[in-house]
Design a protein around this motif. Structure first.
Motif, PDB file in Angstrom:
ATOM      1  N   ALA A  84       0.821  -1.215   0.000  1.00  0.00           N
ATOM      2  CA  ALA A  84       0.000   0.000   0.000  1.00  0.00           C
ATOM      3  C   ALA A  84       0.857   1.267   0.000  1.00  0.00           C
ATOM      4  CB  ALA A  84      -0.941   0.009   1.212  1.00  0.00           C
ATOM      5  N   GLY A  85       2.142   1.120   0.306  1.00  0.00           N
ATOM      6  CA  GLY A  85       3.044   2.256   0.268  1.00  0.00           C
ATOM      7  C   GLY A  85       2.789   3.312   1.316  1.00  0.00           C
ATOM      8  N   LEU A  86       2.331   2.903   2.494  1.00  0.00           N
ATOM      9  CA  LEU A  86       1.936   3.864   3.527  1.00  0.00           C
ATOM     10  C   LEU A  86       2.976   4.075   4.615  1.00  0.00           C
ATOM     11  CD1 LEU A  86      -1.767   2.691   3.782  1.00  0.00           C
ATOM     12  CD2 LEU A  86      -0.953   4.859   2.835  1.00  0.00           C
ATOM     13  N   ALA A  87       4.135   3.426   4.484  1.00  0.00           N
ATOM     14  CA  ALA A  87       5.204   3.614   5.468  1.00  0.00           C
ATOM     15  C   ALA A  87       6.555   3.476   4.787  1.00  0.00           C
ATOM     16  CB  ALA A  87       5.091   2.602   6.601  1.00  0.00           C
ATOM     17  N   PRO A  88       7.488   4.382   5.075  1.00  0.00           N
ATOM     18  CA  PRO A  88       8.845   4.224   4.545  1.00  0.00           C
ATOM     19  C   PRO A  88       9.500   2.989   5.143  1.00  0.00           C
ATOM     20  CG  PRO A  88       8.469   6.458   5.384  1.00  0.00           C
ATOM     21  CD  PRO A  88       7.337   5.615   5.860  1.00  0.00           C
ATOM     22  N   ALA A  89      10.348   2.338   4.368  1.00  0.00           N
ATOM     23  CA  ALA A  89      11.091   1.191   4.870  1.00  0.00           C
ATOM     24  C   ALA A  89      12.088   1.637   5.931  1.00  0.00           C
ATOM     25  CB  ALA A  89      11.827   0.500   3.724  1.00  0.00           C
ATOM     26  N   PHE A  90      12.594   0.661   6.697  1.00  0.00           N
ATOM     27  CA  PHE A  90      13.491   0.991   7.803  1.00  0.00           C
ATOM     28  C   PHE A  90      14.729   1.748   7.347  1.00  0.00           C
ATOM     29  CE2 PHE A  90      16.963   0.043  10.762  1.00  0.00           C
ATOM     30  CZ  PHE A  90      16.395   0.492  11.950  1.00  0.00           C
ATOM     31  N   ASP A  91      15.254   1.415   6.162  1.00  0.00           N
ATOM     32  CA  ASP A  91      16.472   2.064   5.684  1.00  0.00           C
ATOM     33  C   ASP A  91      16.194   3.325   4.863  1.00  0.00           C
ATOM     34  OD1 ASP A  91      15.351   0.786   3.533  1.00  0.00           O
ATOM     35  OD2 ASP A  91      17.194  -0.189   2.853  1.00  0.00           O
ATOM     36  N   ASP A  92      14.943   3.745   4.813  1.00  0.00           N
ATOM     37  CA  ASP A  92      14.562   4.972   4.115  1.00  0.00           C
ATOM     38  C   ASP A  92      14.749   6.156   5.063  1.00  0.00           C
ATOM     39  OD1 ASP A  92      13.129   7.151   2.965  1.00  0.00           O
ATOM     40  OD2 ASP A  92      11.822   5.766   1.885  1.00  0.00           O
ATOM     41  N   PRO A  93      15.443   7.221   4.653  1.00  0.00           N
ATOM     42  CA  PRO A  93      15.618   8.375   5.529  1.00  0.00           C
ATOM     43  C   PRO A  93      14.304   8.981   6.028  1.00  0.00           C
ATOM     44  CG  PRO A  93      17.083   8.545   3.628  1.00  0.00           C
ATOM     45  CD  PRO A  93      16.176   7.386   3.368  1.00  0.00           C
ATOM     46  N   LEU A  94      13.219   8.737   5.310  1.00  0.00           N
ATOM     47  CA  LEU A  94      11.924   9.276   5.734  1.00  0.00           C
ATOM     48  C   LEU A  94      11.315   8.502   6.898  1.00  0.00           C
ATOM     49  CD1 LEU A  94      10.215  10.088   2.307  1.00  0.00           C
ATOM     50  CD2 LEU A  94      11.164  11.711   3.965  1.00  0.00           C
ATOM     51  N   ARG A  95      11.918   7.348   7.225  1.00  0.00           N
ATOM     52  CA  ARG A  95      11.370   6.539   8.320  1.00  0.00           C
ATOM     53  C   ARG A  95      11.406   7.305   9.644  1.00  0.00           C
ATOM     54  NH1 ARG A  95       8.196   1.830   8.828  1.00  0.00           N
ATOM     55  NH2 ARG A  95       8.578   0.935  10.872  1.00  0.00           N
ATOM     56  N   GLY A  96      12.467   8.054   9.866  1.00  0.00           N
ATOM     57  CA  GLY A  96      12.574   8.816  11.104  1.00  0.00           C
ATOM     58  C   GLY A  96      11.486   9.864  11.246  1.00  0.00           C
ATOM     59  N   PRO A  97      11.334  10.784  10.268  1.00  0.00           N
ATOM     60  CA  PRO A  97      10.248  11.760  10.354  1.00  0.00           C
ATOM     61  C   PRO A  97       8.861  11.117  10.430  1.00  0.00           C
ATOM     62  CG  PRO A  97      11.847  12.425   8.704  1.00  0.00           C
ATOM     63  CD  PRO A  97      12.239  11.038   9.139  1.00  0.00           C
ATOM     64  N   TYR A  98       8.700  10.020   9.727  1.00  0.00           N
ATOM     65  CA  TYR A  98       7.415   9.301   9.757  1.00  0.00           C
ATOM     66  C   TYR A  98       7.060   8.889  11.185  1.00  0.00           C
ATOM     67  CZ  TYR A  98       4.558   5.018   9.325  1.00  0.00           C
ATOM     68  OH  TYR A  98       3.615   4.031   9.476  1.00  0.00           O
ATOM     69  N   LEU A  99       7.999   8.234  11.863  1.00  0.00           N
ATOM     70  CA  LEU A  99       7.741   7.799  13.234  1.00  0.00           C
ATOM     71  C   LEU A  99       7.650   8.989  14.184  1.00  0.00           C
ATOM     72  CD1 LEU A  99      10.065   4.668  13.422  1.00  0.00           C
ATOM     73  CD2 LEU A  99       7.564   4.687  13.263  1.00  0.00           C
ATOM     74  N   ARG A 100       8.497   9.977  13.952  1.00  0.00           N
ATOM     75  CA  ARG A 100       8.489  11.158  14.824  1.00  0.00           C
ATOM     76  C   ARG A 100       7.104  11.788  14.885  1.00  0.00           C
ATOM     77  NH1 ARG A 100      11.141  17.052  13.381  1.00  0.00           N
ATOM     78  NH2 ARG A 100      10.389  18.130  15.262  1.00  0.00           N
ATOM     79  N   TRP A 101       6.523  12.087  13.735  1.00  0.00           N
ATOM     80  CA  TRP A 101       5.253  12.809  13.735  1.00  0.00           C
ATOM     81  C   TRP A 101       4.074  11.911  14.121  1.00  0.00           C
ATOM     82  CZ3 TRP A 101       5.977  17.512  14.520  1.00  0.00           C
ATOM     83  CH2 TRP A 101       7.030  18.206  13.924  1.00  0.00           C
ATOM     84  N   MET A 102       4.136  10.646  13.740  1.00  0.00           N
ATOM     85  CA  MET A 102       3.086   9.720  14.156  1.00  0.00           C
ATOM     86  C   MET A 102       2.964   9.694  15.680  1.00  0.00           C
ATOM     87  SD  MET A 102       1.001   7.030  13.125  1.00  0.00           S
ATOM     88  CE  MET A 102       1.692   6.119  11.738  1.00  0.00           C
ATOM     89  N   PHE A 103       4.094   9.542  16.351  1.00  0.00           N
ATOM     90  CA  PHE A 103       4.039   9.372  17.802  1.00  0.00           C
ATOM     91  C   PHE A 103       4.087  10.699  18.557  1.00  0.00           C
ATOM     92  CE2 PHE A 103       5.169   5.247  16.095  1.00  0.00           C
ATOM     93  CZ  PHE A 103       4.150   4.490  16.667  1.00  0.00           C
ATOM     94  N   PHE A 104       4.458  11.766  17.892  1.00  0.00           N
ATOM     95  CA  PHE A 104       4.256  13.094  18.474  1.00  0.00           C
ATOM     96  C   PHE A 104       2.757  13.351  18.626  1.00  0.00           C
ATOM     97  CE2 PHE A 104       3.491  17.676  17.860  1.00  0.00           C
ATOM     98  CZ  PHE A 104       4.165  18.171  18.970  1.00  0.00           C
ATOM     99  N   ALA A 105       2.004  12.974  17.605  1.00  0.00           N
ATOM    100  CA  ALA A 105       0.551  13.161  17.675  1.00  0.00           C
ATOM    101  C   ALA A 105      -0.080  12.239  18.711  1.00  0.00           C
ATOM    102  CB  ALA A 105      -0.074  12.919  16.305  1.00  0.00           C
ATOM    103  N   ALA A 106       0.455  11.016  18.824  1.00  0.00           N
ATOM    104  CA  ALA A 106      -0.113  10.066  19.782  1.00  0.00           C
ATOM    105  C   ALA A 106       0.279  10.401  21.222  1.00  0.00           C
ATOM    106  CB  ALA A 106       0.355   8.654  19.448  1.00  0.00           C
ATOM    107  N   GLY A 107       1.417  11.081  21.405  1.00  0.00           N
ATOM    108  CA  GLY A 107       1.894  11.400  22.741  1.00  0.00           C
ATOM    109  C   GLY A 107       1.589  12.821  23.136  1.00  0.00           C
ATOM    110  N   PRO A 108       2.490  13.781  22.853  1.00  0.00           N
ATOM    111  CA  PRO A 108       2.282  15.157  23.283  1.00  0.00           C
ATOM    112  C   PRO A 108       0.966  15.788  22.814  1.00  0.00           C
ATOM    113  CG  PRO A 108       4.557  14.843  22.644  1.00  0.00           C
ATOM    114  CD  PRO A 108       3.845  13.576  22.282  1.00  0.00           C
ATOM    115  N   VAL A 109       0.592  15.586  21.559  1.00  0.00           N
ATOM    116  CA  VAL A 109      -0.641  16.217  21.079  1.00  0.00           C
ATOM    117  C   VAL A 109      -1.849  15.688  21.828  1.00  0.00           C
ATOM    118  CG1 VAL A 109      -2.183  16.515  19.109  1.00  0.00           C
ATOM    119  CG2 VAL A 109       0.284  16.737  18.787  1.00  0.00           C
ATOM    120  N   GLU A 110      -1.991  14.372  21.874  1.00  0.00           N
ATOM    121  CA  GLU A 110      -3.141  13.770  22.574  1.00  0.00           C
ATOM    122  C   GLU A 110      -3.178  14.195  24.033  1.00  0.00           C
ATOM    123  OE1 GLU A 110      -6.406  10.889  23.119  1.00  0.00           O
ATOM    124  OE2 GLU A 110      -5.425  11.499  21.273  1.00  0.00           O
TER     125      GLU A 110
END
Length: 215
Positions: A84-110
């Motif tokens: 489905a192409g909805l997550a960068p692979a582990f070795d993709d540089p975008l993996r870091g920002p992807y996880l950062r913002w996902m869990f920023f929203a789940a943690g501090p934002v919520e």
């Protein structure tokens, strides 16, 4: 031994955070079966508590694995169905920002939005003890994630982070728990126009309408 079922089963209520998981499932594009639970009754029954002891939705089961918590459901589905192409692979540089913002929203934002809604924000002299710091910091940081010229959090690439972060922003605007800033409004308009988002809303809205007719 009987192999785990290959059927995706989605436990939800259309008036819950399950709407986020529904959207994610629609983005994934795999068939799934919906089990609608009622607050206070079937959601707290022993059969469902065996799936999620919190007695809350959503929950998703597939091949013997159960995942709860919306951010976890979004992240897991994205990894479970990479086509489905909805997550960068582990070795993709975008993996870091992807996880950062996902869990920023789940943690501090919520946490910050909930605390503000309940008038329980940490006082300024104790802000360092709260994971979110201050409500203003959280809102400004969230705004920075969606303020660029590119359409999505990862630039030109839509991801599960947009599903989760976008849902938080959408609800914040709807219920007034986030300030109505132009960047939030423009981002919400983009994400909720996606075909999967439109389908998901239609399904859940129809379930609500049917329940209202039945009652």
């Amino acid at each position: 031994m009987t192999p785990p079922s290959d059927e995706i089963v989605f436990y939800t209520n259309p008036m819950s955070r399950g709407r986020i998981a529904r959207w994610m499932l629609e983005e994934v594009g795999r068939p799934y079966r919906t089990v609608v639970l009622d607050f206070g009754t079937t959601m707290k029954a022993a059969a469902y508590l065996a799936i999620n002891p919190m007695g809350k939705v959503p929950a998703v089961t597939w091949r013997g694995v159960t995942v709860t918590e919306c951010a976890a459901v979004c992240a897991w589905l994205a990894d479970a169905f990479p086509e489905a192409g909805l997550a960068p692979a582990f070795d993709d540089p975008l993996r870091g920002p992807y996880l950062r913002w996902m869990f920023f929203a789940a943690g501090p934002v919520e946490a910050a939005v909930t605390a503000k809604s309940l008038n329980l924000l940490a006082p300024a002299d104790k802000a360092g003890m709260a994971g979110y710091g201050s409500f203003e910091q959280v809102v400004d940081t969230l705004e920075s994630a969606v303020s660029g010229e590119e359409p999505w959090i990862l630039g030109e690439r839509f991801s599960a982070a947009d599903v989760y972060v976008g849902s938080q922003i959408g609800w914040g605007l709807q219920f007034g728990s986030l300030p109505d800033r132009p960047a939030f409004r423009a981002y919400a308009e983009r994400i909720f126009a996606r075909e999967a988002a439109v389908r998901a809303r239609a399904i859940d809205d129809a379930l609500i309408a049917a329940a209202n007719v039945a009652s």
